[in-house]
Design a protein around this motif. Structure first.
Motif, PDB file in Angstrom:
ATOM      1  N   GLY A  20      -8.762  28.960   9.327  1.00 37.28           N
ATOM      2  CA  GLY A  20      -8.600  27.775  10.147  1.00 37.28           C
ATOM      3  C   GLY A  20      -7.467  26.912   9.657  1.00 37.28           C
ATOM      4  N   LEU A  21      -7.456  25.683  10.169  1.00 42.14           N
ATOM      5  CA  LEU A  21      -6.435  24.695   9.820  1.00 42.14           C
ATOM      6  C   LEU A  21      -7.005  23.727   8.791  1.00 42.14           C
ATOM      7  CD1 LEU A  21      -3.702  23.232  10.321  1.00 42.14           C
ATOM      8  CD2 LEU A  21      -4.862  22.008  12.191  1.00 42.14           C
ATOM      9  N   VAL A  22      -6.255  23.497   7.721  1.00 44.82           N
ATOM     10  CA  VAL A  22      -6.720  22.594   6.676  1.00 44.82           C
ATOM     11  C   VAL A  22      -5.527  21.795   6.156  1.00 44.82           C
ATOM     12  CG1 VAL A  22      -6.441  24.334   4.858  1.00 44.82           C
ATOM     13  CG2 VAL A  22      -8.058  22.466   4.524  1.00 44.82           C
ATOM     14  N   GLN A  23      -5.783  20.583   5.711  1.00 45.05           N
ATOM     15  CA  GLN A  23      -4.721  19.747   5.167  1.00 45.05           C
ATOM     16  C   GLN A  23      -4.379  20.177   3.735  1.00 45.05           C
ATOM     17  OE1 GLN A  23      -5.916  15.639   5.516  1.00 45.05           O
ATOM     18  NE2 GLN A  23      -5.300  15.538   7.665  1.00 45.05           N
ATOM     19  N   PRO A  24      -3.158  19.910   3.311  1.00 53.84           N
ATOM     20  CA  PRO A  24      -2.803  20.204   1.912  1.00 53.84           C
ATOM     21  C   PRO A  24      -3.783  19.526   0.958  1.00 53.84           C
ATOM     22  CG  PRO A  24      -0.847  19.675   3.171  1.00 53.84           C
ATOM     23  CD  PRO A  24      -2.008  19.410   4.084  1.00 53.84           C
ATOM     24  N   GLY A  25      -4.169  20.275  -0.076  1.00 48.28           N
ATOM     25  CA  GLY A  25      -5.155  19.780  -1.022  1.00 48.28           C
ATOM     26  C   GLY A  25      -6.584  20.106  -0.655  1.00 48.28           C
ATOM     27  N   GLY A  26      -6.778  20.608   0.537  1.00 50.18           N
ATOM     28  CA  GLY A  26      -8.124  20.919   1.010  1.00 50.18           C
ATOM     29  C   GLY A  26      -8.609  22.283   0.553  1.00 50.18           C
ATOM     30  N   SER A  27      -9.785  22.657   1.059  1.00 48.63           N
ATOM     31  CA  SER A  27     -10.428  23.915   0.665  1.00 48.63           C
ATOM     32  C   SER A  27     -10.899  24.685   1.888  1.00 48.63           C
ATOM     33  CB  SER A  27     -11.635  23.630  -0.242  1.00 48.63           C
ATOM     34  OG  SER A  27     -11.245  22.956  -1.423  1.00 48.63           O
ATOM     35  N   LEU A  28     -10.961  25.990   1.713  1.00 47.11           N
ATOM     36  CA  LEU A  28     -11.533  26.881   2.713  1.00 47.11           C
ATOM     37  C   LEU A  28     -12.225  28.023   1.992  1.00 47.11           C
ATOM     38  CD1 LEU A  28      -8.863  27.470   5.546  1.00 47.11           C
ATOM     39  CD2 LEU A  28     -11.092  26.374   5.795  1.00 47.11           C
ATOM     40  N   ARG A  29     -13.217  28.600   2.643  1.00 49.47           N
ATOM     41  CA  ARG A  29     -13.878  29.771   2.101  1.00 49.47           C
ATOM     42  C   ARG A  29     -13.826  30.894   3.128  1.00 49.47           C
ATOM     43  NH1 ARG A  29     -20.209  31.181   1.139  1.00 49.47           N
ATOM     44  NH2 ARG A  29     -20.058  32.298  -0.857  1.00 49.47           N
ATOM     45  N   LEU A  30     -13.208  31.988   2.745  1.00 54.26           N
ATOM     46  CA  LEU A  30     -13.155  33.168   3.595  1.00 54.26           C
ATOM     47  C   LEU A  30     -14.277  34.132   3.212  1.00 54.26           C
ATOM     48  CD1 LEU A  30      -9.312  33.934   3.586  1.00 54.26           C
ATOM     49  CD2 LEU A  30     -10.592  32.363   5.038  1.00 54.26           C
ATOM     50  N   SER A  31     -14.789  34.817   4.224  1.00 54.37           N
ATOM     51  CA  SER A  31     -15.802  35.852   4.015  1.00 54.37           C
ATOM     52  C   SER A  31     -15.346  37.140   4.674  1.00 54.37           C
ATOM     53  CB  SER A  31     -17.146  35.426   4.607  1.00 54.37           C
ATOM     54  OG  SER A  31     -17.614  34.236   4.020  1.00 54.37           O
TER      55      SER A  31
END
Length: 119
Positions: free
Chosen positions: A10-21
């Motif tokens: 997805g779309l996330v701001q710099p410094g943010g987090s995401l979790r892929l599965s």
């Protein structure tokens, strides 16, 4: 055969987090090593992280200390926790795995999931 299905991009701001599965399904005896690759726009695909069946990991220098790869062998699922994301992490992320099918070890790819880091 082995089917790999990624989710969590997805779309996330710099410094943010995401979790892929990435979940593996199909007719296989075992899933061995699992990996995450990425392909930034206009560039070649590159290895991001890898994990063995026993949990040994290795990472690209560009993501060390920010990304964590893990797996749940009971669910045949691999995860990529991405933190402190940077615009240069923008890419299509692909799951890759070695699957033991009918006595042969083959390599499989998922369809990819887009990660965009932008303000």
């Amino acid at each position: 055969q082995v089917q790999l299905v990624e989710s969590g991009g997805g779309l996330v701001q710099p410094g943010g987090s995401l979790r892929l599965s990435c979940a593996a399904s199909g007719s296989f005896f075992n899933i061995n090593a699992m990996r995450w690759y990425r392909q930034p726009p206009g560039r070649e695909r590159e290895l991001v992280a890898a994990i063995s069946t026993g949990g040994s990991t290795n990472y690209a220098d560009s993501v060390k200390g920010r990304f964590t790869i893990s797996r749940d062998n009971a669910k045949n699922t691999v995860y990529l926790q991405m933190s402190r994301l940077k615009p240069e992490d923008t890419a299509v992320y692909y799951c890759n795995a070695d699957g033991l099918v009918a006595g042969r070890l083959n390599n499989y790819w998922g369809q990819g999931t887009q990660v965009t880091v932008s303000s």
